[in-house]
Design a protein around this motif. Structure first.
Motif, PDB file in Angstrom:
ATOM      1  N   ASN A 142      65.686 136.359  -2.321  1.00  0.00           N
ATOM      2  CA  ASN A 142      65.032 135.844  -1.108  1.00  0.00           C
ATOM      3  C   ASN A 142      63.524 135.810  -1.335  1.00  0.00           C
ATOM      4  OD1 ASN A 142      64.239 135.112   1.453  1.00  0.00           O
ATOM      5  ND2 ASN A 142      65.399 136.706   2.513  1.00  0.00           N
ATOM      6  N   SER A 143      63.081 134.889  -2.171  1.00  0.00           N
ATOM      7  CA  SER A 143      61.669 134.835  -2.548  1.00  0.00           C
ATOM      8  C   SER A 143      60.722 134.586  -1.371  1.00  0.00           C
ATOM      9  CB  SER A 143      61.445 133.784  -3.642  1.00  0.00           C
ATOM     10  OG  SER A 143      61.960 132.527  -3.259  1.00  0.00           O
ATOM     11  N   PRO A 144      61.089 133.776  -0.354  1.00  0.00           N
ATOM     12  CA  PRO A 144      60.178 133.635   0.792  1.00  0.00           C
ATOM     13  C   PRO A 144      59.912 134.965   1.495  1.00  0.00           C
ATOM     14  CG  PRO A 144      61.782 131.862   0.798  1.00  0.00           C
ATOM     15  CD  PRO A 144      62.239 132.851  -0.235  1.00  0.00           C
ATOM     16  N   ALA A 145      60.960 135.788   1.660  1.00  0.00           N
ATOM     17  CA  ALA A 145      60.790 137.083   2.321  1.00  0.00           C
ATOM     18  C   ALA A 145      59.947 138.013   1.449  1.00  0.00           C
ATOM     19  CB  ALA A 145      62.147 137.709   2.609  1.00  0.00           C
ATOM     20  N   VAL A 146      60.234 138.036   0.144  1.00  0.00           N
ATOM     21  CA  VAL A 146      59.445 138.871  -0.763  1.00  0.00           C
ATOM     22  C   VAL A 146      57.969 138.493  -0.678  1.00  0.00           C
ATOM     23  CG1 VAL A 146      59.009 139.448  -3.187  1.00  0.00           C
ATOM     24  CG2 VAL A 146      61.367 139.287  -2.344  1.00  0.00           C
ATOM     25  N   HIS A 147      57.694 137.193  -0.614  1.00  0.00           N
ATOM     26  CA  HIS A 147      56.304 136.714  -0.524  1.00  0.00           C
ATOM     27  C   HIS A 147      55.636 137.209   0.760  1.00  0.00           C
ATOM     28  CE1 HIS A 147      52.816 134.113  -0.830  1.00  0.00           C
ATOM     29  NE2 HIS A 147      53.076 133.644   0.376  1.00  0.00           N
ATOM     30  N   ILE A 148      56.355 137.163   1.870  1.00  0.00           N
ATOM     31  CA  ILE A 148      55.797 137.638   3.146  1.00  0.00           C
ATOM     32  C   ILE A 148      55.425 139.111   3.049  1.00  0.00           C
ATOM     33  CG2 ILE A 148      56.374 138.188   5.550  1.00  0.00           C
ATOM     34  CD1 ILE A 148      58.025 135.590   5.584  1.00  0.00           C
ATOM     35  N   TYR A 149      56.328 139.925   2.525  1.00  0.00           N
ATOM     36  CA  TYR A 149      56.074 141.360   2.457  1.00  0.00           C
ATOM     37  C   TYR A 149      54.904 141.669   1.525  1.00  0.00           C
ATOM     38  CZ  TYR A 149      60.725 141.227   4.521  1.00  0.00           C
ATOM     39  OH  TYR A 149      61.789 140.937   5.317  1.00  0.00           O
ATOM     40  N   GLU A 150      54.840 140.952   0.408  1.00  0.00           N
ATOM     41  CA  GLU A 150      53.722 141.154  -0.507  1.00  0.00           C
ATOM     42  C   GLU A 150      52.411 140.727   0.146  1.00  0.00           C
ATOM     43  OE1 GLU A 150      55.873 140.678  -4.879  1.00  0.00           O
ATOM     44  OE2 GLU A 150      55.014 138.912  -3.901  1.00  0.00           O
ATOM     45  N   LYS A 151      52.455 139.695   0.938  1.00  0.00           N
ATOM     46  CA  LYS A 151      51.252 139.215   1.622  1.00  0.00           C
ATOM     47  C   LYS A 151      50.704 140.277   2.573  1.00  0.00           C
ATOM     48  CE  LYS A 151      49.690 135.211   4.349  1.00  0.00           C
ATOM     49  NZ  LYS A 151      50.150 133.934   4.981  1.00  0.00           N
ATOM     50  N   ILE A 152      51.602 140.997   3.233  1.00  0.00           N
ATOM     51  CA  ILE A 152      51.190 142.046   4.169  1.00  0.00           C
ATOM     52  C   ILE A 152      50.685 143.278   3.421  1.00  0.00           C
ATOM     53  CG2 ILE A 152      51.975 143.589   6.019  1.00  0.00           C
ATOM     54  CD1 ILE A 152      51.683 140.628   6.814  1.00  0.00           C
ATOM     55  N   GLY A 153      51.184 143.502   2.205  1.00  0.00           N
ATOM     56  CA  GLY A 153      50.725 144.657   1.426  1.00  0.00           C
ATOM     57  C   GLY A 153      51.811 145.470   0.757  1.00  0.00           C
ATOM     58  N   TYR A 154      53.082 145.103   0.955  1.00  0.00           N
ATOM     59  CA  TYR A 154      54.176 145.826   0.312  1.00  0.00           C
ATOM     60  C   TYR A 154      54.161 145.593  -1.198  1.00  0.00           C
ATOM     61  CZ  TYR A 154      56.605 147.014   4.678  1.00  0.00           C
ATOM     62  OH  TYR A 154      56.947 147.545   5.891  1.00  0.00           O
ATOM     63  N   LYS A 155      54.631 146.597  -1.937  1.00  0.00           N
ATOM     64  CA  LYS A 155      54.746 146.492  -3.394  1.00  0.00           C
ATOM     65  C   LYS A 155      56.148 146.928  -3.819  1.00  0.00           C
ATOM     66  CE  LYS A 155      49.852 147.527  -4.254  1.00  0.00           C
ATOM     67  NZ  LYS A 155      49.479 147.570  -2.806  1.00  0.00           N
ATOM     68  N   LYS A 156      56.735 146.202  -4.751  1.00  0.00           N
ATOM     69  CA  LYS A 156      58.062 146.554  -5.250  1.00  0.00           C
ATOM     70  C   LYS A 156      57.959 147.776  -6.155  1.00  0.00           C
ATOM     71  CE  LYS A 156      60.195 144.487  -8.697  1.00  0.00           C
ATOM     72  NZ  LYS A 156      60.876 143.472  -9.528  1.00  0.00           N
ATOM     73  N   ILE A 157      58.815 148.770  -5.907  1.00  0.00           N
ATOM     74  CA  ILE A 157      58.822 149.962  -6.759  1.00  0.00           C
ATOM     75  C   ILE A 157      60.134 150.135  -7.513  1.00  0.00           C
ATOM     76  CG2 ILE A 157      57.070 151.232  -5.466  1.00  0.00           C
ATOM     77  CD1 ILE A 157      59.419 152.778  -4.148  1.00  0.00           C
ATOM     78  N   PHE A 158      61.237 149.628  -6.941  1.00  0.00           N
ATOM     79  CA  PHE A 158      62.525 149.717  -7.612  1.00  0.00           C
ATOM     80  C   PHE A 158      63.310 148.433  -7.365  1.00  0.00           C
ATOM     81  CE2 PHE A 158      61.731 154.224  -6.403  1.00  0.00           C
ATOM     82  CZ  PHE A 158      61.656 154.764  -7.681  1.00  0.00           C
ATOM     83  N   GLN A 159      64.167 148.112  -8.313  1.00  0.00           N
ATOM     84  CA  GLN A 159      65.156 147.055  -8.083  1.00  0.00           C
ATOM     85  C   GLN A 159      66.535 147.653  -8.323  1.00  0.00           C
ATOM     86  OE1 GLN A 159      65.913 143.251 -10.543  1.00  0.00           O
ATOM     87  NE2 GLN A 159      64.804 142.536  -8.731  1.00  0.00           N
ATOM     88  N   TYR A 160      67.410 147.483  -7.341  1.00  0.00           N
ATOM     89  CA  TYR A 160      68.741 148.059  -7.395  1.00  0.00           C
ATOM     90  C   TYR A 160      69.799 146.987  -7.591  1.00  0.00           C
ATOM     91  CZ  TYR A 160      66.560 152.229  -5.420  1.00  0.00           C
ATOM     92  OH  TYR A 160      65.754 153.326  -5.215  1.00  0.00           O
ATOM     93  N   SER A 161      70.879 147.375  -8.264  1.00  0.00           N
ATOM     94  CA  SER A 161      72.094 146.574  -8.270  1.00  0.00           C
ATOM     95  C   SER A 161      73.015 147.170  -7.221  1.00  0.00           C
ATOM     96  CB  SER A 161      72.765 146.614  -9.645  1.00  0.00           C
ATOM     97  OG  SER A 161      72.061 145.834 -10.571  1.00  0.00           O
ATOM     98  N   GLU A 162      73.327 146.372  -6.226  1.00  0.00           N
ATOM     99  CA  GLU A 162      74.215 146.811  -5.143  1.00  0.00           C
ATOM    100  C   GLU A 162      75.545 146.089  -5.326  1.00  0.00           C
ATOM    101  OE1 GLU A 162      72.857 147.387  -0.804  1.00  0.00           O
ATOM    102  OE2 GLU A 162      73.863 145.457  -0.797  1.00  0.00           O
ATOM    103  N   TYR A 163      76.589 146.868  -5.557  1.00  0.00           N
ATOM    104  CA  TYR A 163      77.931 146.300  -5.756  1.00  0.00           C
ATOM    105  C   TYR A 163      78.733 146.439  -4.468  1.00  0.00           C
ATOM    106  CZ  TYR A 163      76.815 146.168 -10.712  1.00  0.00           C
ATOM    107  OH  TYR A 163      76.225 145.878 -11.916  1.00  0.00           O
ATOM    108  N   LYS A 164      79.129 145.309  -3.906  1.00  0.00           N
ATOM    109  CA  LYS A 164      79.900 145.304  -2.662  1.00  0.00           C
ATOM    110  C   LYS A 164      81.261 144.663  -2.889  1.00  0.00           C
ATOM    111  CE  LYS A 164      76.227 145.277   0.803  1.00  0.00           C
ATOM    112  NZ  LYS A 164      75.731 144.619   2.041  1.00  0.00           N
ATOM    113  N   THR A 165      82.272 145.245  -2.261  1.00  0.00           N
ATOM    114  CA  THR A 165      83.615 144.689  -2.375  1.00  0.00           C
ATOM    115  C   THR A 165      83.630 143.257  -1.863  1.00  0.00           C
ATOM    116  OG1 THR A 165      84.601 146.870  -2.064  1.00  0.00           O
ATOM    117  CG2 THR A 165      86.013 144.963  -1.691  1.00  0.00           C
ATOM    118  N   LYS A 166      84.215 142.374  -2.651  1.00  0.00           N
ATOM    119  CA  LYS A 166      84.288 140.957  -2.263  1.00  0.00           C
ATOM    120  C   LYS A 166      85.221 140.787  -1.084  1.00  0.00           C
ATOM    121  CE  LYS A 166      83.468 139.416  -7.020  1.00  0.00           C
ATOM    122  NZ  LYS A 166      84.043 138.708  -8.189  1.00  0.00           N
ATOM    123  N   LYS A 167      84.796 139.956  -0.137  1.00  0.00           N
ATOM    124  CA  LYS A 167      85.622 139.715   1.045  1.00  0.00           C
ATOM    125  C   LYS A 167      86.357 138.386   0.912  1.00  0.00           C
ATOM    126  CE  LYS A 167      82.591 142.394   4.071  1.00  0.00           C
ATOM    127  NZ  LYS A 167      81.771 142.395   5.301  1.00  0.00           N
TER     128      LYS A 167
END
Length: 256
Positions: free
Chosen positions: A231-256
């Motif tokens: 979700n690059s538009p959302a990431v851009h908004i948060y970075e614009k406000i001042g957020y910084k990425k510290i971790f990237q997670y792999s989230e595994y969810k059961t397929k529906k």
């Protein structure tokens, strides 16, 4: 390496460890404080009693694993983690067995943080606090903004109380964008931001994130947010406000 299930006898060690690592062990802190009866945490100790990692199982639905590579592998092998959702730091996902990830979809999640004084204030659009009477409209906007990811959201799922504060922007008396914050003891979170597709790219979400951060800094000095990496538009908004990425997670969810 020795693995022990958290209980009252080792709680002091646990709290000293996680409270120095809030940005990484947030869910371990929140779930154990708020719902200890349905939260189980296994701790991996090294030979001299130092904590090398932890595994959280919440309601037998969600598993989070953190720590050194050795600890993550040991914990994943020791504890049954065949749950609907498993989250691990992206660089450690290969430490899980193929069976752990079987029949699950991988989603990359960015954890982003912001500290008091780092936020940029952008209030181009007037927003207001939302109330109980807005519950169904909030749920409807969830579903419209993302009919796949949020298709299940109903009015009863919207939490409005002193710790869950909602802000919205209205057009012709209709909510077209909202954001909400959750205020905890150590940290504040923006769980969701959503905008009607007909009103996107107008700066509404940016204004709402900015106001949300200003509000949460009335209660804490640390803010956290999770966003899908794609979700690059959302990431851009948060970075614009001042957020910084510290971790990237792999989230595994059961397929529906």
């Amino acid at each position: 390496m020795k693995i022990i299930l958290l209980d009252s006898t080792i709680e002091p060690i646990f709290w000293r460890f996680v409270e120095e690592r809030i940005e990484e062990y947030f869910f371990f802190i929140m779930d154990y404080k708020q719902n200890p009866n349905v939260t189980r945490i296994w701790i991996a100790f090294d030979d001299v009693g130092g904590i090398q990692g932890m595994l959280l199982n919440y309601k037998n639905k969600n598993v989070h694993i953190r720590g050194s590579n050795e600890a993550v592998k040991e914990l994943a092998d020791y504890v049954d983690i065949r749950t609907p959702e498993i989250t691990v730091i992206n660089t450690q996902k290969e430490l899980l067995s193929p069976a752990d990830k079987e029949h699950k979809k991988e989603v990359l999640i960015n954890r982003m943080v912001i500290h008091l004084g780092e936020n940029l204030m952008i209030n181009e659009h007037v927003s207001e606090i939302l109330h109980e009477s807005d519950r169904e409209e909030i749920a409807a906007l969830y579903r419209k903004a993302d009919p796949i990811f949020w298709s299940h959201v109903q009015g009863k799922d919207v939490e409005l109380d002193e710790n869950h504060i909602w802000f919205g922007i209205k057009r012709e008396d209709r909510i077209v964008s909202f954001a909400n914050i959750w205020i905890g003891e150590e940290i504040g979170i923006i769980p969701t931001v959503a905008t009607d597709p007909d009103f996107q790219n107008q700066g509404l979400a940016t204004s709402l994130v900015s106001r949300s951060v200003q509000e949460l800094f009335k209660h804490t000095t640390l803010g956290l947010i999770h966003v899908r990496a794609e979700n690059s538009p959302a990431v851009h908004i948060y970075e614009k406000i001042g957020y910084k990425k510290i971790f990237q997670y792999s989230e595994y969810k059961t397929k529906k």
